[in-house]
Motif scaffolding. Structure first.
Motif, short mmCIF file in Angstrom:
data_model
loop_
_atom_site.label_atom_id
_atom_site.label_comp_id
_atom_site.label_asym_id
_atom_site.label_seq_id
_atom_site.Cartn_x
_atom_site.Cartn_y
_atom_site.Cartn_z
N UNK A 1 -25.34 13.58 -52.49
CA UNK A 1 -25.39 14.29 -53.41
C UNK A 1 -24.13 15.02 -54.12
N UNK A 2 -23.05 15.07 -53.20
CA UNK A 2 -21.88 15.59 -53.64
C UNK A 2 -20.91 14.63 -54.25
N UNK A 3 -21.31 13.30 -54.27
CA UNK A 3 -20.31 12.45 -54.82
C UNK A 3 -19.90 12.67 -56.33
N UNK A 4 -18.65 12.85 -56.73
CA UNK A 4 -18.45 13.33 -58.10
C UNK A 4 -19.15 12.57 -59.12
N UNK A 5 -18.93 11.22 -58.86
CA UNK A 5 -19.35 10.26 -59.91
C UNK A 5 -20.94 10.60 -60.31
N UNK A 6 -21.95 10.47 -59.01
CA UNK A 6 -23.13 11.08 -59.37
C UNK A 6 -23.72 12.23 -60.14
N UNK A 7 -22.81 13.27 -59.67
CA UNK A 7 -22.78 14.83 -60.20
C UNK A 7 -22.34 14.59 -62.02
N UNK B 1 -10.62 3.67 -60.22
CA UNK B 1 -10.77 3.65 -58.79
C UNK B 1 -10.62 2.31 -58.17
N UNK B 2 -10.89 2.37 -56.59
CA UNK B 2 -10.80 1.17 -56.09
C UNK B 2 -12.34 0.51 -55.98
N UNK B 3 -12.58 -0.80 -55.43
CA UNK B 3 -13.69 -1.24 -55.58
C UNK B 3 -14.67 -0.57 -54.60
N UNK B 4 -13.99 0.03 -53.37
CA UNK B 4 -15.01 0.68 -52.40
C UNK B 4 -15.26 1.80 -53.08
N UNK B 5 -14.60 2.79 -53.80
CA UNK B 5 -15.10 4.00 -54.42
C UNK B 5 -16.14 3.63 -55.43
N UNK B 6 -16.18 2.52 -56.04
CA UNK B 6 -17.07 1.95 -57.10
C UNK B 6 -18.40 1.77 -56.57
N UNK B 7 -18.17 1.03 -55.39
CA UNK B 7 -19.38 0.70 -54.75
C UNK B 7 -20.27 1.89 -54.07
N UNK C 1 -20.24 5.01 -55.28
CA UNK C 1 -21.01 5.53 -56.46
C UNK C 1 -22.36 4.81 -56.90
N UNK C 2 -22.27 3.41 -56.86
CA UNK C 2 -23.44 2.79 -57.23
C UNK C 2 -24.43 3.16 -56.11
N UNK C 3 -23.96 2.93 -54.93
CA UNK C 3 -24.94 3.31 -53.83
C UNK C 3 -25.83 4.60 -53.97
N UNK C 4 -24.71 5.61 -54.22
CA UNK C 4 -25.39 6.99 -54.19
C UNK C 4 -26.46 7.00 -55.35
N UNK C 5 -25.80 6.83 -56.60
CA UNK C 5 -26.82 6.65 -57.80
C UNK C 5 -28.05 5.72 -57.62
N UNK C 6 -28.09 4.93 -56.90
CA UNK C 6 -29.25 3.99 -56.51
C UNK C 6 -30.29 4.70 -55.74
N UNK C 7 -29.75 5.17 -54.74
CA UNK C 7 -30.66 5.94 -53.82
C UNK C 7 -31.41 7.12 -54.41
N UNK C 8 -30.49 8.08 -55.01
CA UNK C 8 -31.32 9.22 -55.84
C UNK C 8 -32.44 8.60 -56.92
N UNK C 9 -31.98 7.79 -57.63
CA UNK C 9 -32.90 6.98 -58.71
C UNK C 9 -34.10 6.93 -58.09
N UNK C 10 -33.86 5.88 -56.98
CA UNK C 10 -35.09 5.42 -56.16
C UNK C 10 -36.30 6.27 -55.87
N UNK C 11 -35.48 7.31 -55.25
CA UNK C 11 -36.35 8.74 -54.81
C UNK C 11 -36.89 9.47 -55.92
N UNK C 12 -36.38 9.44 -56.81
CA UNK C 12 -36.71 10.21 -58.25
C UNK C 12 -37.96 9.28 -58.77
#
Length: 512
Positions: free
Chosen positions: A221-227, A75-81, A83-94
């Motif tokens: 939460x709908x990001x495919x990488x996060x899921x 994937x592109x660098x933007x898509x990768x970034x 995914x990192x953002x989505x994972x980081x946010x959910x991880x922090x809340x948990x």
């Protein structure tokens, strides 16, 4: 990137952290000994540490790194970034919710994990108070694990390798200079954990920013990488939990043994963690990103060759490490810990646990090499099944060994359980066809065995009597134990050289 050079770098930086870790344990042993206070702290520190191993460096990293490597590859660098953002946010809340619950339910957690402490109200209350201070560490160290996963995937291995040293610096400063200002003094260790977590996270932030991957708030939460990561994390968390549950059950058993048992196991575990971290964690860290990339590229031949390389490195270094720990157990323990309130009985009891742990060191390190072979292929079910079987067998051994061997029996059960785990993982990789050994293993094993035997004989006759190690001062013991380690390494290295081993034989390139 040359993986052998990367391994040397990561191992060297990990060694710096481990040496600082021994300095921290030196101060803890000298100031607090093996007492009610240290038993309370080690139990309190073990809870967030177990969660770190289970979810941060365990299930999360095993699910995150393969998906991140695949995203970077396809994937592109933007898509990768994103995914990192989505994972980081959910991880922090948990993590925030987990820390809050842990602090609120601290008395229940202590009662479940160290029920023997309930018979001593002072010990129980102190453990609860220490746990409430140390529990937020899980927030910081889990975010550190996320940052490390990103940096390792981009082959920036050095920063995550040196980061743990900051926790040890926090411990050393607190124990050596600030303990008298706390009531009771052991409270300084709990605050050192908290501050150490903050320092580790702050240290990695600039390096993420330099890669353009510093996470920003993005709750998608709908990001495919996060899921996909969440799907993999569920069985991975269970699988990793099996090993950590085993350690937790050991703590439950130890809490019913005589005072000091928890501390003796802790000090022995700290010595065993040196080769386990310098070798096992280091090799596993550099293997997982490359294995994940080879899997994403469907390059099965290089995947199998890389696994074979990791196993050869493991045998080459883990076997002499295990033998060295067992033979030099008394010199190591007396040199590092036999000061102040850490008496002769503590030395002998810790030695029993260390010798028992050393039996399973090769298995413990091999698991860290073999398990990534499954995780890189996004197969977490097989390690889970193997882990469950290992848990039951380990607990059966606990019941068998604790009567005659006391705390050392608990250490022996963990070691033998790790060996069983490694054997079953190896068999699983062979049966699936993911790993095919490169020819030459029989001769390789024979040369290692002869070299280790020579090293053991030299060390046995060179180390001297137990009386000397118990009576000598630190200014004589420290140079002597360093000399023995150098002698053992030189003997082993000389034997390998005579058999034709050369560093270039183990050179290996990382996946592009």
């Amino acid at each position: 990137m040359n993986l052998l050079r990367a391994l040397a770098t990561v191992s060297s930086l990990t060694m710096v952290s481990r040496v600082l870790g021994y300095a921290r344990d030196f101060f803890i042993a000298r100031i607090f000994g093996a007492s009610l206070a240290t038993d309370a702290f080690f139990v309190a520190f073990k809870i967030p540490n177990l969660l770190r191993r289970m979810f941060a460096e365990g299930a999360f990293s095993q699910a995150f790194v393969p998906i991140l490597a695949g995203y970077r590859n396809a994937n592109s660098p933007e898509d990768t970034k994103a995914m990192v953002d989505s994972v980081s946010t959910l991880l922090f809340l948990a993590l925030v919710v987990t820390a809050a619950l842990g602090m609120a339910t601290a008395p229940i957690i202590v009662y479940v994990t160290a029920p023997g402490f309930a018979a001593d109200p002072e010990k129980f209350a102190l453990t609860v108070e220490l746990l409430r201070i140390t529990f937020p560490y899980i927030v910081f160290i889990s975010l550190v694990a996320l940052a490390a996963g990103v940096l390792n995937t981009w082959n920036r291995f050095s920063v995550p390798a040196i980061t743990p040293a900051l926790l040890n610096v926090s411990f050393i400063v607190g124990a050596a200079f600030l303990a008298p200002y706390f009531d009771p003094p052991v409270m300084v260790l709990a605050w050192a954990v908290f501050i150490g977590g903050v320092l580790q996270l702050a240290f990695q932030v600039p390096f993420l920013a330099r890669l353009g991957l510093l996470p920003r708030w993005r709750l998608d939460l709908s990001h495919p990488g996060l899921r996909r990561i969440l799907v993999l994390m569920v069985p991975a968390a269970f699988g990793v939990s099996v090993g950590q549950i085993s350690l937790l059950i050991n703590q439950v058993f130890a809490s019913f043994l005589q005072t000091g048992s928890v501390s003796w196991l802790y000090y022995a575990d700290r010595l065993m963690e040196l080769p386990a971290g310098v070798l096992g964690v280091a090799v596993g860290t550099i293997l997982l990103p490359s294995l994940s990339k080879y899997n994403a590229q469907a390059n099965h031949e290089e995947y199998a060759r890389l696994l074979d390389w990791g196993l050869r490195i493991t045998v080459l270094l883990a076997v002499p490490s295990a033998a060295g720990l067992a033979v030099l157990s008394l010199p190591l323990i007396t040199s590092l810990f036999h000061y102040g309130r850490f008496g002769a009985e503590d030395v002998w009891m810790t030695r029993q646990a260390l010798v028992a742990y050393s039996v399973g060191l090769v298995g413990l390190i091999a698991v860290k090499i073999l398990a990534p072979g499954f995780y890189a292929r996004q197969n977490v079910v097989t390690p889970v099944k193997i882990g469950v079987l290992t848990l039951f067998v380990t607990q059966a051994m606990n019941f068998a060994f604790i009567g005659p061997l006391k705390h050392a029996g608990l250490a022996l059960a963990i070691g033998l359980g790790a060996c069983l785990n490694a054997v079953l993982l190896y068999r699983g990789l062979r049966r699936s066809g993911a790993y095919r050994p490169v020819p030459g293993w029989a001769a390789f094993f024979l040369k290692i065995a002869i070299s280790v035997t020579g090293m053991v004989l030299v060390l046995w006759f060179a180390m001297g009597s137990a009386h000397w190690w118990l009576a000598a001062g630190w200014e004589r013991k420290i140079p002597s134990v360093i000399g023995l380690v150098i002698l053992g390494a030189a003997t082993y290295g000389g034997c390998l050289f005579a058999f034709g081993f050369r560093p270039r034989d183990f050179s290996r390139r990382a996946a592009a």
